[in-house]
Enzyme design. Structure first.
Site, PDB file in Angstrom:
ATOM      1  N   ARG A  53       0.843  -1.193   0.000  1.00 37.28           N
ATOM      2  CA  ARG A  53       0.000   0.000   0.000  1.00 37.28           C
ATOM      3  C   ARG A  53       0.877   1.241   0.000  1.00 37.28           C
ATOM      4  O   ARG A  53       2.088   1.159   0.168  1.00 37.28           O
ATOM      5  CB  ARG A  53      -0.981  -0.019   1.195  1.00 37.28           C
ATOM      6  CG  ARG A  53      -0.337  -0.512   2.434  1.00 37.28           C
ATOM      7  CD  ARG A  53      -0.277   0.347   3.639  1.00 37.28           C
ATOM      8  NE  ARG A  53      -0.322   1.747   3.510  1.00 37.28           N
ATOM      9  CZ  ARG A  53       0.745   2.533   3.594  1.00 37.28           C
ATOM     10  NH1 ARG A  53       1.964   2.041   3.754  1.00 37.28           N
ATOM     11  NH2 ARG A  53       0.631   3.840   3.509  1.00 37.28           N
ATOM     12  N   GLY A  54       0.198   2.405  -0.163  1.00 38.01           N
ATOM     13  CA  GLY A  54       0.933   3.647  -0.343  1.00 38.01           C
ATOM     14  C   GLY A  54       1.078   3.836  -1.851  1.00 38.01           C
ATOM     15  O   GLY A  54       1.490   2.895  -2.556  1.00 38.01           O
ATOM     16  N   ALA A  55       0.746   5.046  -2.323  1.00 40.33           N
ATOM     17  CA  ALA A  55       0.632   5.260  -3.768  1.00 40.33           C
ATOM     18  C   ALA A  55       1.864   4.792  -4.575  1.00 40.33           C
ATOM     19  O   ALA A  55       1.724   4.017  -5.526  1.00 40.33           O
ATOM     20  CB  ALA A  55       0.311   6.721  -4.039  1.00 40.33           C
ATOM     21  N   ARG A  96      -7.578  -0.496  -6.814  1.00 38.32           N
ATOM     22  CA  ARG A  96      -7.870   0.664  -5.956  1.00 38.32           C
ATOM     23  C   ARG A  96      -7.975   1.904  -6.848  1.00 38.32           C
ATOM     24  O   ARG A  96      -7.144   2.088  -7.742  1.00 38.32           O
ATOM     25  CB  ARG A  96      -6.756   0.867  -4.903  1.00 38.32           C
ATOM     26  CG  ARG A  96      -6.652  -0.289  -3.922  1.00 38.32           C
ATOM     27  CD  ARG A  96      -5.749   0.038  -2.754  1.00 38.32           C
ATOM     28  NE  ARG A  96      -6.372   0.936  -1.817  1.00 38.32           N
ATOM     29  CZ  ARG A  96      -5.719   1.501  -0.790  1.00 38.32           C
ATOM     30  NH1 ARG A  96      -4.422   1.284  -0.618  1.00 38.32           N
ATOM     31  NH2 ARG A  96      -6.353   2.287   0.054  1.00 38.32           N
ATOM     32  N   GLN A 206      -2.379   2.891   9.851  1.00 41.66           N
ATOM     33  CA  GLN A 206      -1.076   2.920   9.153  1.00 41.66           C
ATOM     34  C   GLN A 206      -0.041   3.741   9.927  1.00 41.66           C
ATOM     35  O   GLN A 206       1.149   3.469   9.838  1.00 41.66           O
ATOM     36  CB  GLN A 206      -1.243   3.516   7.740  1.00 41.66           C
ATOM     37  CG  GLN A 206      -1.968   2.638   6.758  1.00 41.66           C
ATOM     38  CD  GLN A 206      -3.457   2.931   6.727  1.00 41.66           C
ATOM     39  OE1 GLN A 206      -4.044   3.376   7.705  1.00 41.66           O
ATOM     40  NE2 GLN A 206      -4.084   2.674   5.594  1.00 41.66           N
ATOM     41  N   ASP A 247      -2.108  10.703  -2.614  1.00 41.74           N
ATOM     42  CA  ASP A 247      -2.481   9.665  -3.589  1.00 41.74           C
ATOM     43  C   ASP A 247      -2.776  10.232  -4.969  1.00 41.74           C
ATOM     44  O   ASP A 247      -2.695   9.520  -5.965  1.00 41.74           O
ATOM     45  CB  ASP A 247      -3.689   8.876  -3.076  1.00 41.74           C
ATOM     46  CG  ASP A 247      -3.240   7.937  -1.981  1.00 41.74           C
ATOM     47  OD1 ASP A 247      -3.054   8.410  -0.844  1.00 41.74           O
ATOM     48  OD2 ASP A 247      -3.001   6.754  -2.280  1.00 41.74           O
ATOM     49  N   ASN A 257      -5.460  12.456   0.107  1.00 42.55           N
ATOM     50  CA  ASN A 257      -4.589  11.610   0.936  1.00 42.55           C
ATOM     51  C   ASN A 257      -5.473  10.895   1.959  1.00 42.55           C
ATOM     52  O   ASN A 257      -6.692  11.106   2.004  1.00 42.55           O
ATOM     53  CB  ASN A 257      -3.504  12.457   1.613  1.00 42.55           C
ATOM     54  CG  ASN A 257      -2.437  11.594   2.270  1.00 42.55           C
ATOM     55  OD1 ASN A 257      -1.930  10.651   1.654  1.00 42.55           O
ATOM     56  ND2 ASN A 257      -2.097  11.864   3.508  1.00 42.55           N
ATOM     57  N   LYS A 258      -4.853  10.076   2.770  1.00 38.82           N
ATOM     58  CA  LYS A 258      -5.581   9.264   3.755  1.00 38.82           C
ATOM     59  C   LYS A 258      -6.607  10.070   4.530  1.00 38.82           C
ATOM     60  O   LYS A 258      -6.339  11.216   4.916  1.00 38.82           O
ATOM     61  CB  LYS A 258      -4.545   8.635   4.698  1.00 38.82           C
ATOM     62  CG  LYS A 258      -5.099   7.777   5.790  1.00 38.82           C
ATOM     63  CD  LYS A 258      -5.984   6.659   5.303  1.00 38.82           C
ATOM     64  CE  LYS A 258      -5.361   5.782   4.245  1.00 38.82           C
ATOM     65  NZ  LYS A 258      -6.318   4.896   3.567  1.00 38.82           N
TER      66      LYS A 258
HETATM   67  O1  MRU Z   1      -4.732   3.307   2.048  1.00 36.19           O
HETATM   68  P1  MRU Z   1      -3.256   3.514   1.993  1.00 36.19           P
HETATM   69  O2  MRU Z   1      -2.540   2.991   3.195  1.00 36.19           O
HETATM   70  O3  MRU Z   1      -2.656   2.999   0.705  1.00 36.19           O
HETATM   71  O4  MRU Z   1      -3.099   5.097   1.997  1.00 36.19           O
HETATM   72  C1  MRU Z   1      -1.820   5.621   1.868  1.00 36.19           C
HETATM   73  C2  MRU Z   1      -1.748   7.089   1.958  1.00 36.19           C
HETATM   74  O5  MRU Z   1      -2.732   7.772   2.098  1.00 36.19           O
HETATM   75  C3  MRU Z   1      -0.393   7.692   1.751  1.00 36.19           C
HETATM   76  O6  MRU Z   1      -0.258   8.878   2.477  1.00 36.19           O
HETATM   77  C4  MRU Z   1      -0.188   7.994   0.259  1.00 36.19           C
HETATM   78  O7  MRU Z   1      -0.459   6.866  -0.520  1.00 36.19           O
HETATM   79  C5  MRU Z   1       1.190   8.464  -0.032  1.00 36.19           C
HETATM   80  S1  MRU Z   1       2.395   7.210   0.201  1.00 36.19           S
HETATM   81  C6  MRU Z   1       3.910   7.887  -0.167  1.00 36.19           C
END
Ligand code: MRU
Length: 360
Positions: A53-55, A96, A206, A247, A257-258
């Site tokens: 996970r994470g973009a 996603r 997270q 994201d 973002n999250k």
């Molecule tokens: O749902 P997730 O854990 O994939 O969400 C991740 C985030 O919101 C991060 O802040 C974003 O992807 C940037 S990661 C460098």
């Protein structure tokens, strides 16, 4: 003894077993386990279930993943090969919706396939070789891009500063360094002694499970907060900057973002704390004009009512709202920290200038 995170790749290619190998993030911090993904279903599930996970990490997993799948396509002529390739691409892309890095990486792989197979008329085995190179290049670029985001972000803070972050935009969300954590890691190498505050990040934690863990392991001074505590910290003057990941950045600078990021940005505005979004340029989406058009992923109810609790903690049948992301209005953002530099408002104009200045 449990393996250290620093000794594990977040996402890598294992050519011997033709698999994408990921560190299963759903098991952290309790267990450090690598898993091999070989089929389209396994790769899709790993992305959807947030094992990877994470973009940026999602983008890299998809690039390596589509190469692994392409390698097993038996078709000998390019048309038949490409038809199957596109099927896989569409399927992985559906895992996603919000992180634009997923489609960005898959489109890059698509262009590499077309360039090799259609324009240069190479045979299918050579097309596969091109795909391998492109996937590895996307992975390697991520390391360099994050390091440069770190340098640019570091120029915005000073030794001893309190830095707040939300979710995990750390090395676990990328190949190395992270985006929001890159200035923190570089500062650590250079003796900046930051005090970092990590929001726990409900509902999937997270921040608590991943950010607190990776920063603590790296020896960074990190303090864990519940999501409702950051405003009080800012009110006390303990936070000099907020760094978050992202994201998708829309053309006007609105940034998804999250979930919970928007609350942090609002509090930061109130207390005069600069709020920075750290984003590789692969996360900037000029096809999406504003944050309103960014698709926001909705997640299952049990993530809120049940997961992480010994027993269900909310009444059966209660309605649940569980969007995975929110959009921070560009007016709340002090700067967008990319590998090419820090873009300031007006974002529409300055993000484009930044990209054009680097031939993009
Ligand atoms: O749902 P997730 O854990 O994939 O969400 C991740 C985030 O919101 C991060 O802040 C974003 O992807 C940037 S990661 C460098």
């Amino acid at each position: 003894m449990q393996k250290k995170l620093k000794d594990c790749d977040t996402v890598a290619l294992d050519e011997g077993q033709n698999a994408v190998v990921i560190l299963d993030q759903t098991l952290l911090p309790g267990r450090t386990e690598l898993i091999a993904l070989k089929t389209a279903q396994e790769i899709w599930d790993a992305i959807y279930l947030l094992k990877v996970r994470g973009a940026p990490a999602i983008g890299v997993a998809a690039a390596l993943g589509i190469y692994v799948l392409a390698r097993d396509i038996s078709a000998e002529d390019f048309e038949a090969f490409y038809e199957k390739f596109c099927e896989y691409k569409e399927y992985l892309n559906s895992a996603r919706p919000t992180a634009v890095n997923l489609s960005w990486a898959l489109n890059r792989m698509d262009r590499a396939a077309l360039q090799a197979g259609k324009e240069e008329r190479l045979a299918v085995p050579q097309v596969k070789e091109r795909l391998r190179r492109e996937a590895l290049c996307i992975r390697q670029e991520d390391v360099e891009v994050c390091r440069r985001i770190g340098e640019n972000g570091l120029s915005l803070v000073k030794p001893g500063d309190g830095i707040l972050t939300h979710c995990n935009a750390g090395r676990l969300a990328t190949v190395q360094y992270g985006t929001a954590t890159a200035p923190i890691y570089l500062g650590q190498e250079r003796g900046y002694h930051f005090k970092v505050y990590a929001d726990e990040t409900r509902p999937l934690l997270q921040g608590a499970r991943l950010t607190a863990y990776e920063l603590q392991e790296a020896g960074v001074d990190v303090t864990l907060l519940c999501d409702n505590m950051s405003a009080s910290l800012m009110a006390q003057g303990l936070v000099q900057a907020v760094f978050v990941g992202c994201d998708r950045v829309a053309a006007n600078g609105d940034a998804a973002n999250k979930i919970g990021t928007l609350m942090v940005a609002l509090a930061a505005k109130r207390y005069g704390v600069p709020f920075y979004v750290c984003a590789p340029t692969s996360t900037i989406d000029f096809h999406t004009p504003t944050g309103k058009e960014i698709p926001i992923e909705m997640r299952p109810e049990d993530e809120v009512t049940q997961m992480w609790y010994r027993e269900r903690m909310a009444p059966q049948g209660v309605k649940v709202y569980n969007p995975a992301f929110d959009v921070t209005d560009h007016e709340l953002i002090a700067g967008i920290v990319t590998e090419y530099g820090v873009a300031r408002a007006p974002y529409e104009e300055n993000l484009r200038k930044l990209m054009e200045g680097h031939g993009r």
